[in-house]
Write a protein that holds these residues in place. Structure first.
Motif, PDB file in Angstrom:
ATOM      1  N   VAL A 264      26.661  -6.441  -2.250  1.00 35.51           N
ATOM      2  CA  VAL A 264      27.218  -5.098  -2.379  1.00 35.51           C
ATOM      3  C   VAL A 264      26.251  -4.095  -1.767  1.00 35.51           C
ATOM      4  CG1 VAL A 264      28.567  -5.609  -4.435  1.00 35.51           C
ATOM      5  CG2 VAL A 264      26.253  -4.816  -4.694  1.00 35.51           C
ATOM      6  N   ILE A 265      26.805  -3.079  -1.114  1.00 36.51           N
ATOM      7  CA  ILE A 265      26.013  -1.977  -0.561  1.00 36.51           C
ATOM      8  C   ILE A 265      26.427  -0.706  -1.288  1.00 36.51           C
ATOM      9  CG2 ILE A 265      25.490  -0.599   1.474  1.00 36.51           C
ATOM     10  CD1 ILE A 265      25.888  -3.034   3.179  1.00 36.51           C
TER      11      ILE A 265
ATOM     12  N   LEU B  83      21.925  -6.862  -3.538  1.00 35.41           N
ATOM     13  CA  LEU B  83      22.190  -5.453  -3.833  1.00 35.41           C
ATOM     14  C   LEU B  83      21.442  -4.620  -2.806  1.00 35.41           C
ATOM     15  CD1 LEU B  83      21.820  -5.436  -7.724  1.00 35.41           C
ATOM     16  CD2 LEU B  83      23.908  -5.540  -6.401  1.00 35.41           C
ATOM     17  N   ARG B  84      22.175  -3.754  -2.114  1.00 33.78           N
ATOM     18  CA  ARG B  84      21.568  -3.027  -1.008  1.00 33.78           C
ATOM     19  C   ARG B  84      21.967  -1.562  -1.075  1.00 33.78           C
ATOM     20  NH1 ARG B  84      22.256  -4.864   5.326  1.00 33.78           N
ATOM     21  NH2 ARG B  84      21.040  -3.193   6.272  1.00 33.78           N
ATOM     22  N   SER B  85      21.036  -0.709  -0.714  1.00 38.64           N
ATOM     23  CA  SER B  85      21.313   0.719  -0.696  1.00 38.64           C
ATOM     24  C   SER B  85      21.858   1.132   0.663  1.00 38.64           C
ATOM     25  CB  SER B  85      20.034   1.492  -1.010  1.00 38.64           C
ATOM     26  OG  SER B  85      20.247   2.876  -0.842  1.00 38.64           O
ATOM     27  N   GLY B  86      22.755   2.144   0.623  1.00 39.10           N
ATOM     28  CA  GLY B  86      23.287   2.682   1.870  1.00 39.10           C
ATOM     29  C   GLY B  86      22.399   3.790   2.415  1.00 39.10           C
ATOM     30  N   ILE B  87      23.006   4.725   3.083  1.00 35.66           N
ATOM     31  CA  ILE B  87      22.236   5.779   3.757  1.00 35.66           C
ATOM     32  C   ILE B  87      21.579   6.733   2.764  1.00 35.66           C
ATOM     33  CG2 ILE B  87      23.616   5.674   5.851  1.00 35.66           C
ATOM     34  CD1 ILE B  87      25.200   8.065   4.838  1.00 35.66           C
ATOM     35  N   PHE B  88      22.040   6.740   1.500  1.00 38.62           N
ATOM     36  CA  PHE B  88      21.510   7.711   0.542  1.00 38.62           C
ATOM     37  C   PHE B  88      20.284   7.181  -0.213  1.00 38.62           C
ATOM     38  CE2 PHE B  88      25.996   8.963   0.955  1.00 38.62           C
ATOM     39  CZ  PHE B  88      25.818  10.277   1.324  1.00 38.62           C
TER      40      PHE B  88
END
Length: 1503
Positions: A340-341, A369-374
């Protein structure tokens, strides 16, 4: 040769080596042999398919499997998805060395990538062309058409470029694989899509310069696989929705962003892979859809009900998606991989909800588990180990951790690969957010990450990294990247002996210089590139906890324990005990080369069990050498068991000490000699190893040979499945003339002598059929009509006259309180019983009487003054017992069966068939069968046992002849000896050592007792006799063991569950029990004692038993006789007031117990606190005891599985109890006795049974979903919503009991019933009980819609305002119904059972209520057998409709009004026959004189 196995003939089949001169030809011929030896055409096709890939390419196993499936090479197997079957195909090729493994998945353990050797590939290409299977070419020339020589290929692999002329040569092409096929002419692609209409597989990997898939793709209606990997395609037309067979779309590393809505309507979709996130508003609920990667979060999460996802990757998750995503993930039980991003800045709540949405997701192995642009911030990581304990791979990318994540992550017991990319504060400042502060110190504690092998860490502002000793003990690779503020390498890494390589990338210059200068003593730099930007180091040599270099051999788990102890010593008492510390170091050096002790012990124990299984039959034949050897090896097995328990104790003690920081320091400072315990363990291992070597030498020296196993072999479960009818004992053949004669004696009372109370004795040897014949008499319909009072009781060899009389009183004296009866003395019971029987015609059966004084003590309870023909039937082996009981009555000596009846009985058991169908025997076996039957000498038990044995052998002439020759029939002159020999054969033939243990375990129960199957199964599991099977809980496997014993006639079924169809209670014949006791003692398996005297120590002759069953009383010296006791069963072991200290002594000294059953112990109120010393305890039985208090120290029992406190005084269990991780079954009280109170039940996956427990806060907090049986008491309105939500997730429930404590319970009952759905398909039994408020039910919900599979339903003490039959009769599978309805103003008056209602109901009990009229229509309850009507004071008459129920065998009325009873006696006597009328009509039993059909015609007697 590996696949051929170790067989001479298989190895001798060879190649014509003389004709082969070239090495390559040799290789080709061997490969041809391997290819021909493949077990199926599909597997051959799978192998040839590898030729389609480019030379020396690394082939993705996932892609290869999907291509195989699309081609149709993979067969559908039961209970397996196609991908699983395909992996077995790949494993087969790998095992045969026809395919090379290039990469293995660290997370899943399966093959990730493969390759094929170029020489084998050349052979594949040639063979594929020869078989017209596949054509492979690098360049298509004008003069090189692959259809030359009339070979029309259906599969083509283009490894260079495409060509328009393909269309001319391959119009019926099924497969086109274009690896790296650059397009010379873009129109070629359009032509392919227009003309190749038969293609199943189209792979255009590497195709460039094309943006759009042609619309003519809709013509490829047979397409299964579309590969667009590494292409420039951007647009897929909506016409793709016409491809109704498409399974896989692989668009990884393409430019496709959007898939048309029509695509998601394709019903056969299995796998969808794209590179850029797909946008869609709908995903169809197809059961075939297994893989979707990557897809943007959106509306589809709310609407998608598909639950078969195996791999899923979702991007751009926002706070708005949190709740719906959590609900969606809760149902994805088959997930193996999830990515999931998150595109929300504060992701703590999202991450927490994602983690907590998992419960029964046992298959999930990989999570990303991955972070998006924020750049998502994680304030606090949830307890991931509680929700995903099976996780093996975890990636946390681009997340901002405010706290050290290691605190939670290191608790993941199965994690193998961890990859973290943590953001630093510097990146936050660049993004304009300086408020977030990331963590600075990272700690890996001792015992953390127990299985981690690979660890990769990027970024963050960590300044200090602490690694304690024993952290990450299996770490192999460590990668540290871009940690600019890290000061130094943690010292703890030097203690990880498995660490192969430590890599640093882009670290600070100070860090690099420190390694080059200061840490070079401990670390060896093997790579230093780009001025330290890329550095690889390895430890020069691993060291132990005292900084001494360890020997090169890897230490085992005991060495780690030794290092921990040595470390504590050095820290606590380094100045005082320097010499002792040196001793520990010497021990470490001495023991460093010893193999891993725990693994070695386990291997040896398995070998020993195998040996004991094989040696058993030879030992029984009298081989003294085998007897001696067996005993020596069993002693070694016991030593290994003891040593394993000691190691477990040390581990338990160390965990307990870690709870307090000062405890270990103080302990080792004050008691340094305890450090020698590790040394003693390792010395014991060496001693055991020496004993095993000595035994091995003895086998060779004395020429001991083992007989081949005579067991039927195989898994128990594989031998079960043949139909077998669980018949009652009285259904066996023979005894017809005997029954007639005895019926005459029972019923005829013409003369004065016959009218008196007389004793009819049935005498004969054990196993002749006395009990069976007595049962036939007792259950005879004429007997039931003749006698007013009937009672059956078993006396047995070990008896108490008072207990026997109390049992009779409990059965025949209606209304007597159990507590009142229990407190009565012998004389009181005898007098009350005599008063009750006075003036009544009664029949009492005393089965299995051994002594003359038994009848002498009980006879006064059976009055003989009345001249009404009362009878006492007595069965005994002793003719003197029969003669002394009644000198005027001649004992009936039961004869042996004749040859014809013997053969009938043997045939009935050997070839079981449903009741009423004559069993048939193959003609070739009849002569042998009759010989076997004759050799049994007419003894019924021997015939039954032999029948069970030949049933398991199967209809084989050789197997039956082997039995004829197995027993020395001439030597077995005594019938009992014959029976024992047959039982020994049956015992030896059991297919496993565990099953033999299960059978011998039955000897521990009292003689003639009815054994509860649920208790027996829990005991077997606690003892470790039941093996864990794939996809089965232990209880299910244990039931297959019991069924095996029943099928072999080694165990008798005494009661079957009408609800579930399985066996509820069993018994064992006393002759078989005698053999079991002797065999258990001979094998030192179990000691059974009725009275343990001082001069009768069971340790005589060197026998030291591990299990003891006390059937009379306890003894103070038990722990002296049995210092290593594992099992103590004290059935009815009364404890004298003066000797209550015995219980305390047991808890203080018997530390190795696994099973402790104190059933029946009285006058002791509290379990001693020393129970904490029994750390190995699995089973604690406190049934029918006076125990009231259980101490909090019970929480130390970390292996406890079952607590059975039914009918005890225990009301409260300490909180520590619920923290035991291995709990399976908790039984407490029952619906009307003290119940268990608690505020918390853990989310323990092992917990299956909890009965009875008070409703409370735990309902809202408990997330456990593996309950099979559950009973909850004192339910109030405040619990309604929480209980409803809780029950919705209990899909595995089989039985549910609920005790409602509300006046108006309509809403509660409605919500309970409506909380069930189609997922609750296993629920069979529902019991609803009203409390003291007599709960009112205004309207019963449509229960048939929510629980259609219900077979048993009970309502107790409810006030029904409406007739409940309207809803209940629609339950089509209901077998047993019991309703206890309270009488009150407003309750229903008319009850109606309509035609077609209750189609399968067999038993119906109705109590109370104000019903005045009961209507039963024709065809209602057509299968009803037993009907009981009780306390219905307003009922006027019996419904006429009952006369049409031809299956009705008995109708019982209890405590009905006198007018109702008189009406039956006078008016209804024409249609009903009264067979029992006792206590002035308070108990009446009637049957229809002759049933009538639906047209009011009398049915013939034969129906």
């Amino acid at each position: 040769m590996f696949k051929k196995g170790p067989y001479v003939t298989a190895w001798m089949e060879s190649i014509d080596w003389e004709a082969i001169k070239q090495h390559e030809t040799t290789c080709f011929d061997i490969l041809a042999l391997s290819y021909d030896d493949l077990p199926s055409d599909n597997l051959r096709s799978c192998f040839l398919y590898l030729a389609s890939f480019p030379e020396d390419s690394i082939i993705s196993a996932t892609k290869l499997i999907r291509l195989w499936i699309a081609e149709g090479f993979v067969q559908q197997k039961r209970n397996r998805i196609l991908e699983q079957t395909a992996r077995t195909y790949l494993d087969e090729l790998v095992q045969r060395c026809m395919v090379q493994v290039a990469e293995i998945s660290l997370a899943h353990g399966w093959v990730n990538r493969v390759r094929i050797h170029d020489v084998l590939r050349e052979w594949c290409i040639a063979e594929a062309r020869k078989e017209e299977f596949l054509y492979v070419f690098d360049k298509l020339e004008n003069n090189d058409s692959p259809s030359v020589d009339g070979m029309p290929f259906r599969r083509v692999a283009l490894l260079d470029k495409m060509d328009d002329r393909l269309l001319a040569n391959f119009l019926k092409l099924r497969t086109l694989l274009a690896f790296g096929g650059g397009v010379v002419n873009p129109t070629s692609i359009t032509m392919y899509f227009s003309h190749l209409c038969f293609v199943k597989v189209l792979d255009l990997q590497g195709t460039k310069n094309l943006k759009e898939i042609p619309k003519d793709i809709k013509k490829m209606i047979h397409l299964r696989y579309l590969g667009l990997r590494d292409t420039d395609f951007k647009i897929i037309p909506s016409s793709i929705g016409e491809l109704q067979y498409l399974q896989t779309l692989d668009a990884r590393r393409s430019k496709i962003e959007q898939l048309p809505i029509t695509f998601w309507k394709i019903p056969t979709l299995r796998n969808v892979h794209t590179f850029l996130p797909m946008r869609t508003s709908i995903i169809s609920n197809f059961k075939t859809l297994h893989v979707v990667k990557w897809i943007e979060a959106g509306e589809w999460i709310e609407t998608c009900n598909a639950t078969n996802f195996h791999k899923l990757a979702i991007v751009e998750i926002l706070e708005v998606h949190r709740s719906s995503l959590s609900r969606f993930l809760k149902n994805q039980y088959k997930l193996v991989s999830l990515s999931v991003i998150i595109s929300d800045q504060n992701g703590t709540r999202i991450v927490t909800d994602i983690m907590e949405s998992f419960s029964n997701h046992h298959q999930l192995r990989s999570l990303c588990l991955r972070s998006g642009i924020f750049k998502t911030v994680i304030e606090h990581l949830p307890r991931i180990c509680e929700f995903l304990p099976t996780l093996t791979k975890l990636k946390l990318w681009c997340l901002w951790f405010m706290e050290d994540p290691m605190e939670q992550l290191e608790r993941l017991p199965n994690l193998l690969h961890l990859h973290i990319r943590a953001l630093s504060d510097e990146i936050g400042r660049r993004l304009g957010d300086s408020s977030v502060k990331s963590f600075k110190t990272m700690t890996c504690t001792a015992g953390g990450f127990p299985n981690l092998q690979s660890f990769e860490f990027w970024g963050s502002d960590v300044e200090e990294w602490k690694v304690e000793i024993s952290a990450m003990p299996k770490l192999t690779y460590l990668y540290i990247n871009y940690m600019k503020k890290l000061r130094s390498i943690p010292d703890g890494l030097l203690h990880i002996t498995s660490l192969n390589e430590l890599m640093f990338n882009l670290m600070s210059s100070e860090f690099v210089d420190r390694i080059r200068e200061g840490d070079g003593v401990s670390w060896n730099i093997i790579r230093d590139e780009d001025e330290g930007k890329h550095m690889t180091i390895v430890p020069i040599r691993p060291i132990d906890s005292t900084n001494n270099v360890l020997p090169g051999c890897l230490p085992g788990s005991q060495i780690l324990q030794l290092q921990r102890v040595s470390k504590l010593m050095a820290a606590a008492v380094v100045s005082t005990f320097t010499k002792f510390g040196d001793l520990i170091v010497q021990e470490a050096n001495f023991l460093g080369g010893f193999p891993d002790g725990a693994a070695w012990l386990n291997r040896e124990l398995q070998w020993i069990q195998s040996f004991l299984t094989d040696a058993n039959s030879r030992r029984r034949k009298g081989d003294e050498r085998t007897k001696t050897l067996t005993r020596q090896i069993r002693d070694v097995a016991y030593e290994i068991e003891d040593l394993t328990d000691i190691i477990r104790s040390m581990s338990h003690e160390s965990r307990y000490q870690r709870r307090c920081f000062l405890v270990p320091i103080l302990r080792y400072a004050l008691h340094p000699l305890e450090c020698l315990s590790v040394h003693r363990v390792l010395v014991s291992i060496q001693r055991i190893e020496k004993k095993i070597r000595d035994i091995s030498n003895s086998i060779q020296t004395y020429g001991v040979k083992l007989a081949e196993s005579s067991s039927s072999g195989g898994d128990v479960e594989e031998n079960i499945g043949v139909y077998r009818h669980y018949e009652a004992d009285e259904d066996v053949v023979g005894f017809d003339n005997d029954k007639k004669e005895l019926l005459r004696r029972l019923l005829v009372a013409e003369e004065i002598n016959q009218r008196r109370r007389s004793v009819i004795s049935i005498v004969g040897m054990g196993g002749i059929g006395k009990t069976t014949l007595a049962r036939k008499l007792f259950n005879d319909s004429e007997v039931k009509r003749h006698f007013q009072v009937l009672c059956w009781v078993t006396v047995s060899q070990s008896y108490s006259a008072a207990d026997i009389l109390k049992t009779i009183a409990k059965k025949i004296m209606v209304g007597i309180e159990k507590e009142q009866l229990r407190n009565m003395e012998y004389e009181e019971v005898r007098e009350e019983l005599a008063k009750h029987l006075a003036g009544k015609r009664y029949l009492i059966v005393l089965d299995d009487v051994w002594e003359t004084r038994a009848w002498a003590r009980m006879k006064d309870a059976f009055p003989h003054c009345s001249q009404n023909g009362s009878r006492v039937v007595l069965t005994s082996r002793n003719i003197d017992v029969a003669r002394s009981a009644d000198p005027l009555s001649v004992p009936y000596e039961l004869p042996l069966l004749d040859e014809e009846d013997s053969w009938k009985l043997l045939r009935k058991k050997a070839f079981p068939s449903p009741k009423g169908i004559e069993p048939s025997c193959p003609k070739q076996l009849e002569d042998i069968g009759r010989r076997l039957a004759k050799k049994c000498g007419g003894l019924a038990l021997a015939l039954v046992m032999l029948g069970g044995l030949v049933f398991k052998k199967g209809p084989s002439v050789a197997a039956w002849m082997e039995l004829v020759e197995s027993i020395d029939w001439e030597a077995a002159k005594e019938h009992e000896t014959t029976c024992f020999d047959i039982l020994a054969l049956s015992y030896d033939d059991l297919p496993s050592h565990n099953l033999r243990s299960c059978f011998l375990y039955l000897a521990s129960f009292p003689e003639d007792s009815e054994i509860s199957v649920s208790i027996l199964i829990n005991l077997w599991i606690a003892e470790g006799f039941v093996e864990q099977k794939h996809n089965r809980i232990l209880e299910q496997t244990a039931r297959t063991y019991l069924d095996e014993l029943v099928q072999r006639c080694m165990v008798q079924v005494t009661k079957k569950s009408i609800v579930h169809g399985w066996v509820n209670r069993v018994g064992i014949h006393d002759v078989l029990r005698e053999w079991c006791i002797a065999e258990a003692r001979r094998e030192e398996f179990l000691y059974v004692s009725n009275k343990l005297e001082n001069n009768d120590s069971p340790c005589v002759d060197g026998m030291s038993f591990r299990r003891v069953a006390l059937l009379d009383k306890m003894d103070d010296q038990l722990h002296v006789h049995f210092p290593k006791l594992r099992t103590l069963m004290a059935f009815g072991g009364g404890v004298d007031i003066a000797n209550r200290t015995r219980i305390t002594m047991y808890f203080s000294h018997l530390h190795l117990l696994r099973v402790l059953d104190l059933e029946g112990v009285r006058q002791v109120r509290e379990i001693p606190k020393d129970i904490k010393n029994m750390i190995h305890l699995r089973y604690l039985g406190l049934r029918d005891t006076d125990f009231k208090i259980i101490p909090s120290s019970i929480g130390e029992l970390q292996y406890l599985q079952t607590l059975d406190s039914r009918r005890s005084a225990i009301e409260q269990l300490p909180r520590t109890f619920w923290k035991i991780p291995t709990l399976r079954n908790v039984y407490g009280g029952r619906e009307f006795t003290p119940i268990i109170r608690t505020s918390r039940i853990p989310n323990c996956k092992a917990l299956h049974v909890v009965k009875w427990i008070e409703a409370g806060e735990w309902i809202a907090t408990c997330n456990a979903t593996n309950f099979h049986k559950l009973a909850i008491a004192e339910i109030l309105e405040v619990h309604r919503n929480a209980l409803s939500q809780f029950l919705k997730s209990q899909y595995k429930l089989v039985s549910l009991g609920l005790h409602i404590f509300e006046d108006n319970g309509t809403r509660i009952v409605t919500d309970i019933i409506e909380s069930f759905s189609s997922h609750h398909d296993q629920l069979r039994s529902l019991r609803l009980i009203s409390g003291k408020y007599k709960t009112v039910i205004g309207h019963l919900p449509r229960i048939c819609e929510f629980l259609p599979n219900l077979t048993k339903l009970v309502f107790v003490e409810f006030k029904f305002l409406e007739d409940p039959m309207e809803q209940l009769e629609r339950l089509r599978n209901l077998l047993h119904l019991r309703i206890s309805a309270s009488s009150d103003v407003g309750t229903f008056k008319i009850m109606t059972c309509t035609a077609g209602g209750f189609p399968n109901l067999q038993s119906f009990e109705f109590w109370g209520s104000d019903v005045e009229e009961w209507k039963v229509e024709i065809f209602a309850m057509p299968k009803l057998t037993n009907l009981s009507i009780n306390y219905m004071d307003m009922l006027r008459n019996i419904p006429d409709g009952l006369l049409h129920i031809t299956s009705l065998s008995e109708l019982i009325f209890i405590c009905m009004p006198s007018e109702f009873v008189d009406r039956i006696r006078e008016g209804d006597g024409v249609r009903w026959n009264i067979i029992r009328d006792r206590n002035e009509g308070k108990f009446m039993s009637i049957v229809p004189i002759q049933p009538i059909d639906s047209t009011n015609n009398v049915l013939p007697d034969s129906l």
